[in-house]
Structures are given as C-alpha cells and as structure tokens.
Design an enzyme around this catalytic site. Sequence first.
Site, PDB file in Angstrom:
ATOM      1  N   HIS A 259      60.428  29.954  84.732  1.00  0.00           N
ATOM      2  CA  HIS A 259      60.551  29.840  86.181  1.00  0.00           C
ATOM      3  C   HIS A 259      61.469  28.711  86.592  1.00  0.00           C
ATOM      4  O   HIS A 259      62.220  28.816  87.555  1.00  0.00           O
ATOM      5  CB  HIS A 259      59.169  29.652  86.794  1.00  0.00           C
ATOM      6  CG  HIS A 259      58.344  30.895  86.701  1.00  0.00           C
ATOM      7  ND1 HIS A 259      56.996  30.899  86.834  1.00  0.00           N
ATOM      8  CD2 HIS A 259      58.706  32.166  86.480  1.00  0.00           C
ATOM      9  CE1 HIS A 259      56.548  32.128  86.708  1.00  0.00           C
ATOM     10  NE2 HIS A 259      57.577  32.913  86.483  1.00  0.00           N
TER      11      HIS A 259
ATOM     12  N   CYS B 181      80.070  48.284  85.426  1.00  0.00           N
ATOM     13  CA  CYS B 181      79.254  47.112  85.732  1.00  0.00           C
ATOM     14  C   CYS B 181      78.845  46.309  84.500  1.00  0.00           C
ATOM     15  O   CYS B 181      78.005  45.426  84.585  1.00  0.00           O
ATOM     16  CB  CYS B 181      78.017  47.515  86.531  1.00  0.00           C
ATOM     17  SG  CYS B 181      76.964  48.676  85.664  1.00  0.00           S
TER      18      CYS B 181
HETATM   19  C1  PEP Z   1      75.254  47.536  80.539  1.00  0.00           C
HETATM   20  O1  PEP Z   1      74.609  48.004  79.620  1.00  0.00           O
HETATM   21  O2  PEP Z   1      76.487  47.370  80.510  1.00  0.00           O
HETATM   22  C2  PEP Z   1      74.573  47.098  81.771  1.00  0.00           C
HETATM   23  C3  PEP Z   1      75.244  46.714  82.829  1.00  0.00           C
HETATM   24  O3  PEP Z   1      73.217  47.081  81.753  1.00  0.00           O
HETATM   25  P1  PEP Z   1      72.344  45.923  81.084  1.00  0.00           P
HETATM   26  O4  PEP Z   1      73.283  44.810  80.718  1.00  0.00           O
HETATM   27  O5  PEP Z   1      71.358  45.525  82.105  1.00  0.00           O
HETATM   28  O6  PEP Z   1      71.762  46.614  79.909  1.00  0.00           O
END
Ligand code: PEP
Length: 755
Positions: free
Chosen positions: A369, A682
């Site tokens: 935390h 992403c």
């Molecule tokens: C990924 O796998 O690229 C992603 C964005 O998800 P995470 O990093 O949360 O697994």
Amino acid sequence: METGAAATGSRRLLRRLRDIMAGSGTAQERLNQIVKIIAADMVAEVCSCYVMRAGEVLELFATEGLRPEAVHRTRLRVGEGLVGVIAATARPLALADAQSHPDFAYRPETGEEIYHSLMGVPVLRGGRVLGVLVVQNRTQRNYTEDEIEALQTIAMVLAELAASGDLVSPVELQPSNGIGLLPTRLDGIKLNAGLALGVAVLHEPRVVIRQVVAEDPQTEQLRLSTAIDAMQSAIDDLLARSDIAAGGEHRDILETYRMFAADRGWLQRMTDAVRSGLTAEAAVQKIQDETRARMSKVSDPYLRERLADLEDLASRLQQHLAGRHFAAEAALPAEFILIARSMGPAELLDYDRRRLKGLVLEEGSPTAHVAVVARALDIPVIGRVKEVLEKVEAGDLIIVDADEQQVFVRPGEDIQQAANARIEARLGQRLTYAALRDLPAETRCGQRVSLQLNAGLLLDLPYLDETGAEGVGLFRTELLFMMRHDFPSVGQQSSTYRRVLEHAGERPVTFRTLDIGGDKMLPYMSETKDENPAMGWRAIRIALDRPAMLRQQLRALIRAAADRRLRVMFPMVAEIAEFDAARAVLDLELERTAARGGALPAKVEVGVMFEVPALLWELPQLLPKLDFLSVGTNDLVQFLYAADRGNPRLAERYDPLSLPVLRLLAEVTRACAAAKVSLTICGEMAGQPLDAMALLGVGFRALSMAPASIGPVKAMIRSLDMGPLETLIEAIATLPPRALRGKLRDFARDHGVAV
Ligand code: PEP
Ligand code: MG
C-alpha cells in the site's frame, strides 16, 4: 484469554524476575537464577536458556536440570535441533514427545535423554531472535496455550538481558558487522521510479523501553487503552483531512487501516500481555515482535501486507505511549529521504510532502500500500534493501536511484554531482514534455496519432489531464481487485467504475475485464498452482469457467456507464468461441438490466485483446464481430518467442523490435484495416519512443501507454516524417539478423527524430 489466577501468578513471577534483573551479580549469575525460578514456577525439571552468538549459533548459557558441564559447550546452529528450529522459525514449539520429532538433535553432554516433553519459545527483540528459552519435563506433558503464552512473556524479560550486551559483547549482537562510515551502495527493488537526493531521516527511531515489568497493572491497562484511543482518533483525523477525504485508493487504504486499528484480536493480545504483568510498552513490543517474527516467515504477499499493517499500527501505538509527536511536526530537513523497515500508507502521509523526496524500505513489495500511495505522490521508492537501517545513520546524505534500483549512502562528490545533473535534466525534460501537452500528436507529414493512457487505479486518472492523453486505452481492472481483502460487490465495483468514467468525462475509457491468474492472483481466491502460470488458467479462461465473477463485473460496468459510452475488452482471447461466450454474458447482462428497468449505456463497444498468436488466423472471422482490437505485446511477444516475460534471465534475450514481431503486427494492421475495425496497441512497446516509431511504420495510429511515456512518444511523433520510415520498414526483411534496432536508431538520428 488468561484466567485471573493465571494472570496474578504471571505477575508475581515477572516481579521476581525484575528484582533479579535489578539485583547484584554478573549477568551470568542473574541468568542462572532466572532459569532456576522459571523451572520451579513452570513445574518443569529443566529450564535452559540458549543465547545467539556470532555466526548464527545458539549457545547453552544457563540451565537448571541439564548437566552443568554442557553450559557454554552445547552449541546448535540455527535450524539444527529443536532449539535451532525455534530460532529459525521464530515460533514457539510445544511437544509432548520431543525425541520422536524428526528435528530432535541428541547432545549426550546434556543428559537430556530422560526428558520427554519440551516447550520452547524464541527470545525476540525488534523482530530478531536473540536466543531460545526452553523447559523440559520427564513425563510426556502436554503444555497448554496459556503456558506457551506465559513462557513468551518471560522471554520478554530475558530479551532485555540478552540485548543489554552483558551476556555477549554488543558487537556480536549486531546483525552484521558495521561497515563504518564509508560511502556505500545498496541494492534493492524499484517500487516507484525516480531519482532523488536528500538527507536521511530514520522513520520512528526505535522507542527504548525502560521498564518491562509493571509496577501497577491497572495503571498500565489505563495507559494502554488511552494510547489506543489516541491512535484511533489520530487515524480518524487523518481520514478527515481534506486532501484524503476526497477519495481514491488513499482513502480505501486508510479505511482498511482504521479497521485494523480496531482489530479485537490484536487489541486483546496486548491487553492480555498487560494483564500478565508487562508494562504497556512491553506489551505492545511483545505483540509487535511476534508479528514481525511471523512476518519474516510468511511468503504470501497478501498476508505479509496485513501483518505489516499491524506492525505499523504497533509502532504508532508506541509513539502514543511515549507521548511523542509525529515526525510531521518535528523539524525535518528541507529535502529528506525517509528510511524505514516497513511503513504503512498512513505513516507516509504523516510527513510533509514538500520535503519528503524519497523512501527506502528494508521490506516492501510493488503491491504494498505504501508503494501505491508513494506512486500517487510521485516519490521514488526502493524496497528490499537489506539491513538499510543498520547501514544508514540519521543525517547521512542519500541518493535514491529507483530506476537503477540502487541507494547511495554518503556518496562522494562525483556521484552527487552526477545525480544532481540527472535530476536537473529530468526536470528540464518534464517541462519540455509538459509544454507539449496541448499540442497535437501529429507527424511532420500531418498524420494524426491517438495517444492514450494505460491505467489501473483511480490514482492514475489525474494523469489524463496532466499528459493531455485522449482517453484511457487500457484500464486494468484487476488492480482494484488486488488491492482489496475480499471480492468487491457489484455495488462497490460500479461505484469505482463510475468514478473512473466521471473523471474521464468525454474521454473514452476502455475497461479490460479481470485479467487475473498467472502472476496476478487475488488474495481471496483459492490459489491454483499452475506449472506454467503465464500459459495457465488466467484471464478469459477463468472468467468463462467462473461466469458469476464475469457476470458481476459486467453488470457493474453496465450500471456505472448508464447513459454513457461503455467500452469493454476481453483479455487473452485465444479463439473465437471464447469471445462469443464472453459476449453472450455481456448481452445477457444488458438484457437483464433493461428488463429490471435499469438505465443502459448510451453506446456499448466491445473489443478483444490480441495477445495469443493463434488468433491471427481467426481474425478475418473474428473482426466483423468486434468494435475494436487492442494488441497486448507484453503477452504476445512472450508467446511468440516462448519466453516468460517475467524471467529476468530472458529479459534481454529476444528483442521485440524484430522481423517476426513486426511482420505479425503488420498483418494485424492490414486485417483490421480491411475489416474497418479500429486498432490500438497497449503493450509496453507502445510507450518506448523507438519501438513506437516502428509501430507507426507498420501501420498503428493509436497507442496506449503509461503516463510517463506520453510526453516522450509525442515528441517522437512530432519530429517524424512517415515517408522515409515506411521505406525503411518495407526493407526490413533484407537486414542482417538482430540489426533492426540499430537500423531504426540510425534512422532516427539521421532524420532528427526524437527518440
Ligand atoms: C499486454 O499483455 O501487453 C498487456 C497490455 O496486458 P498486461 O501487461 O496487463 O498483461
Ligand atoms: Mg496481457
């Protein structure tokens, strides 16, 4: 709880021990008397005291009942024999038939073969084991919980003697030999990125307990309850403070903290310890020592966090008992680095944020935390720095280099200068990026790119305004679940999601449904031990096997997005059937909400994360069912190269800037363009300027990344001309192996692209 008679007996014994401690004679003579009295009091034929010596060896220092010639001769390593096990585990042990225990180590010089039962407790001080106190009986005696408790209380008195330096030299008591006052570099793990320089302030210098045995138990009881009340109302005051009352995880965390401060079991244990004859301080210390000792043995991160919270509360209680004002009010250096064993979020908030520049913890984990709060305050934090409290003195100059996971203690001039220069440069860079905030993410040739944020906590949302991101491209909902002690109800979930949407306003938020499993287990879900967790039971696989969880989450999202736009994305989809099944759950929840007369979202957009390579060949059939696709390169690359993303040995082995990855990604962009489905990316690649440049080269126009990456990536985009880049990307198949990154770097340099 102890009975009245037991408590009276215990108090009488403690007073006798106190008189011996205060009496004349050498420490050894006093210890000899003490073991005699304990043996008699506990109706045991044997009472022995082992003391920890240098090199983690326990030496028999005094005994009543074993052969006297064994004293100072019998030695056991930590972990060896039952005494060694008690020291190694820092837990009591009570055995009716000790000799049949697999760890029993027979020492002929002691003559202990005639004793069958054994009860032993660690002698603890500040979470460290200073020795072991043991009683033994001839008969197969079953020691009671009360007797174990009583022996632990007695061990508190012995701890004073063991820590006094009269039995063994104070040098031996040091956990490791002091390293003098030379400049030192210590390693740890990054809990929050950043670089800072300041003067060391030791968090809560240890309260020295002057008196262990109570003169008047009733007075002590009153002192304890007054301090508990004061501590509880101080936490209430903190919660009421305007900057915290507004909410976010700060508040949630502090609420949990308040709950712990009222934990009846914890309070009862301290009250019992006072009843048995200890002073209020000694009682708090006893429970704190036991907690700390337990903590060092617990590997479950969730449990460790809870025990750490209790430990922090005990420290606060000690401060209240000492009538000490909190550090926030004390005179602190203008720029300081806080050094602590562990720390709770409330304690961090006690300090003046303008002066607090960094935090170094001996313990701590990225999910602690305190790390979450430090992230919100933008304070660099390094955790798991071994023995930092022994190696740093108050007033030392400290550099916290969280990015390099290093702490410099008393650094030389040259290191200070280099750090200051880096701090200045970062500041300058921040200002440059801040100036880009309202400028479009547009290439020199006029191509627009959508830059979005990866977020997971309410604390991340202010970055939307700060960075000028267009929206949240990936909201990792599992982080909210991981911060909790129990599964959140639909109401709790929807109020959190609503806060996210309200904060985002017109900006779109893409919620990813729970991506748990793998390395992200929920503390309150029964653990599954997958041989290969990354490829195991995780994300959509769990969601489809436990549809109630998915249903509740979707219901909460629908409720939160009433009359708004709702974007939902399913993680780790490996085949169309999985998407269809998840989509059906969503449709059913929408129908049910409508049937109940609930308000529906104004618009629902549904997408899939492309993380499993197999899905590539199903894209032509899948895409027509989707509103968007988002590529998660973190998982995609690990599956493509069969290389665990969390394995540090493989971290540098395969470069995602490679022909296979870019070709695969180019194919995804083509498929989405053909199907007219919007596409984002992403994974971490999107936030690295050079990698992001290559992603633009293969056709991506929407990138979602951590807040700190938006500025650097926007700077790259605004200095880029797409034409020459596309020419280079078309030719990548002709490059020699492993040359791509270098080639892209050369390209950026030659074309003035800021990477
Ligand atoms: C990924 O796998 O690229 C992603 C964005 O998800 P995470 O990093 O949360 O697994
Ligand atoms: Mg992923």
